[in-house]
Design an enzyme around this catalytic site. Structure first.
Site, short mmCIF file in Angstrom:
data_model
loop_
_atom_site.label_atom_id
_atom_site.label_comp_id
_atom_site.label_asym_id
_atom_site.label_seq_id
_atom_site.Cartn_x
_atom_site.Cartn_y
_atom_site.Cartn_z
N HIS A 66 -1.02 -7.99 -4.24
CA HIS A 66 -2.11 -6.95 -4.55
C HIS A 66 -2.13 -6.65 -5.98
CE1 HIS A 66 -2.87 -2.40 -3.71
NE2 HIS A 66 -3.72 -2.87 -4.45
N MET A 125 1.23 -4.44 -10.99
CA MET A 125 0.77 -3.41 -11.78
C MET A 125 0.85 -3.76 -13.36
SD MET A 125 2.48 -0.35 -9.68
CE MET A 125 2.65 -0.22 -7.86
N MET A 128 -3.03 -4.48 -8.90
CA MET A 128 -3.48 -3.36 -9.37
C MET A 128 -3.56 -3.37 -10.99
SD MET A 128 -1.28 -1.02 -6.67
CE MET A 128 -0.13 -2.47 -6.51
N HIS A 175 3.84 -8.35 1.26
CA HIS A 175 3.21 -7.65 0.22
C HIS A 175 3.63 -7.45 -0.92
CE1 HIS A 175 -0.38 -5.11 -0.52
NE2 HIS A 175 0.48 -4.23 -1.10
N MET A 202 -6.90 1.66 0.27
CA MET A 202 -5.70 2.19 -0.22
C MET A 202 -5.61 3.80 0.50
SD MET A 202 -4.10 0.42 -2.25
CE MET A 202 -2.88 1.83 -2.79
N ASP A 206 -2.98 0.34 3.03
CA ASP A 206 -1.71 0.45 2.18
C ASP A 206 -1.42 1.65 1.51
OD1 ASP A 206 0.02 -0.47 0.45
OD2 ASP A 206 -1.14 -1.59 -0.95
N SER A 256 5.98 -3.89 1.98
CA SER A 256 5.81 -4.23 0.57
C SER A 256 7.21 -4.23 -0.21
CB SER A 256 5.04 -2.75 -0.03
OG SER A 256 5.02 -2.65 -1.35
N ASP A 269 3.21 -6.23 -5.00
CA ASP A 269 2.36 -5.29 -5.54
C ASP A 269 2.57 -5.36 -7.13
OD1 ASP A 269 1.09 -3.28 -3.77
OD2 ASP A 269 3.37 -2.96 -3.50
C1 DX5 Z 1 0.98 1.69 -3.97
C2 DX5 Z 1 1.24 0.19 -3.41
C3 DX5 Z 1 1.97 0.03 -2.07
C4 DX5 Z 1 3.21 0.70 -1.96
C5 DX5 Z 1 3.44 1.27 -0.59
O1 DX5 Z 1 0.35 1.56 -5.12
O2 DX5 Z 1 0.14 -0.71 -3.47
O3 DX5 Z 1 1.81 -1.43 -1.57
O4 DX5 Z 1 4.33 -0.02 -2.08
O5 DX5 Z 1 4.46 2.00 -0.44
P1 DX5 Z 1 4.77 2.99 0.72
O6 DX5 Z 1 4.67 2.11 2.03
O7 DX5 Z 1 6.20 3.49 0.57
O8 DX5 Z 1 3.64 4.13 0.55
ZN ZN Z 2 -0.19 -2.53 -2.38
#
Ligand code: DX5
Ligand code: ZN
Length: 236
Positions: free
Chosen positions: A78, A49, A80, A45, A149, A187, A20, A47
């Site tokens: 991903h 947000m 969010m 991956h 999640m 994840d 990620s 992310d």
């Molecule tokens: C959290 C993200 C994850 C995050 C995971 O909201 O969706 O992808 O980067 O990070 P680790 O592996 O450090 O928990």
């Molecule tokens: Zn993620």
């Protein structure tokens, strides 16, 4: 030896590792991507947000567009975000290989999933830790990936929520029962000391942020995560 006993169980022995980028150093993102690609990552991956669905804001489709130029790894986006329908096109146009929306945010999940697939990319549906599996049951035959999640979304580096293991197991059972090809992605909080039980529960793809990017050698981290997962599966 294997979980199901027949040759068809062999594909389940493969666990894909998705670093990620949230945990990467954004001042040298291109280098970070190259390092995990050389280090054996299966996909990247990414992310996204929006400051609404989750409090932080990260980065948008422009980053995907530019990262796309520097790697052959599939970009796994991903989202969010609230109102994912407003954003999926931007990320697909930017070169995403897979777009995952949250069941809690997509008001018309079936429509959104069908739309993403109609654009020729993989469609994923994510569910938060407290969201029941029922949220994805009716679209299970339609989606390519269900992202379970294992932390509350929004931040890297949080501890894995152990109760999600039962959810992963139940989802795997349902996918096998219905003879589907749907992949399970897990994840949040994946580390060397828990990836074995996550793989045994049924994860096909594991996301690892801090477990890769907070180590001095990403290739070693990826190799050890994969080897630990595969060893746990072989012991079943
Ligand atoms: C959290 C993200 C994850 C995050 C995971 O909201 O969706 O992808 O980067 O990070 P680790 O592996 O450090 O928990
Ligand atoms: Zn993620």
């Amino acid at each position: 030896m294997t979980s199901g006993g027949g040759p068809d169980t062999l594909p389940f022995m493969k666990v894909r590792i998705a670093p990620s980028l949230l945990a990467a150093d954004f001042s040298k993102l291109g280098d970070e991507v190259r390092a995990v690609e050389i280090g054996g990552a299966d996909l990247l991956h990414f992310d996204v947000m929006d400051g609404h669905f989750v409090p932080p804001i990260t980065v948008g489709a422009i980053a995907v567009r530019d990262l796309r130029k520097g790697t052959r790894l599939p970009l796994d986006v991903h989202l969010m975000v609230d109102r994912p329908d407003d954003l999926v096109d931007q990320f697909i146009d930017a070169g995403a290989a897979c777009v995952t929306v949250h069941a809690e945010a997509a008001r018309h999940l079936d429509r959104t999933v069908r739309y993403v697939k109609s654009r020729g990319v993989r469609a994923g549906v994510a569910i938060n830790p407290a969201t029941p599996l029922n949220a994805v049951y009716y679209v299970l035959g339609l989606v390519d990936i269900v992202l379970v999640m294992s932390v509350n979304p929004g931040w890297g580096g949080q501890p894995f929520l152990d109760y999600t293991l039962a959810k992963i197991e139940a989802l795997k059972g349902e996918i096998r029962h219905r003879k589907l090809q749907t992949l399970i992605q897990v994840d949040g909080g994946v580390k060397l000391d828990n990836i074995g039980k996550i793989a045994k529960a049924g994860a096909d793809i594991v996301v690892a942020g801090t477990a890769v990017f907070s180590t001095p050698d990403y290739a070693v981290a990826i190799r050890d995560l994969r080897a630990t997962a595969v060893a746990a599966l072989q012991k079943q």
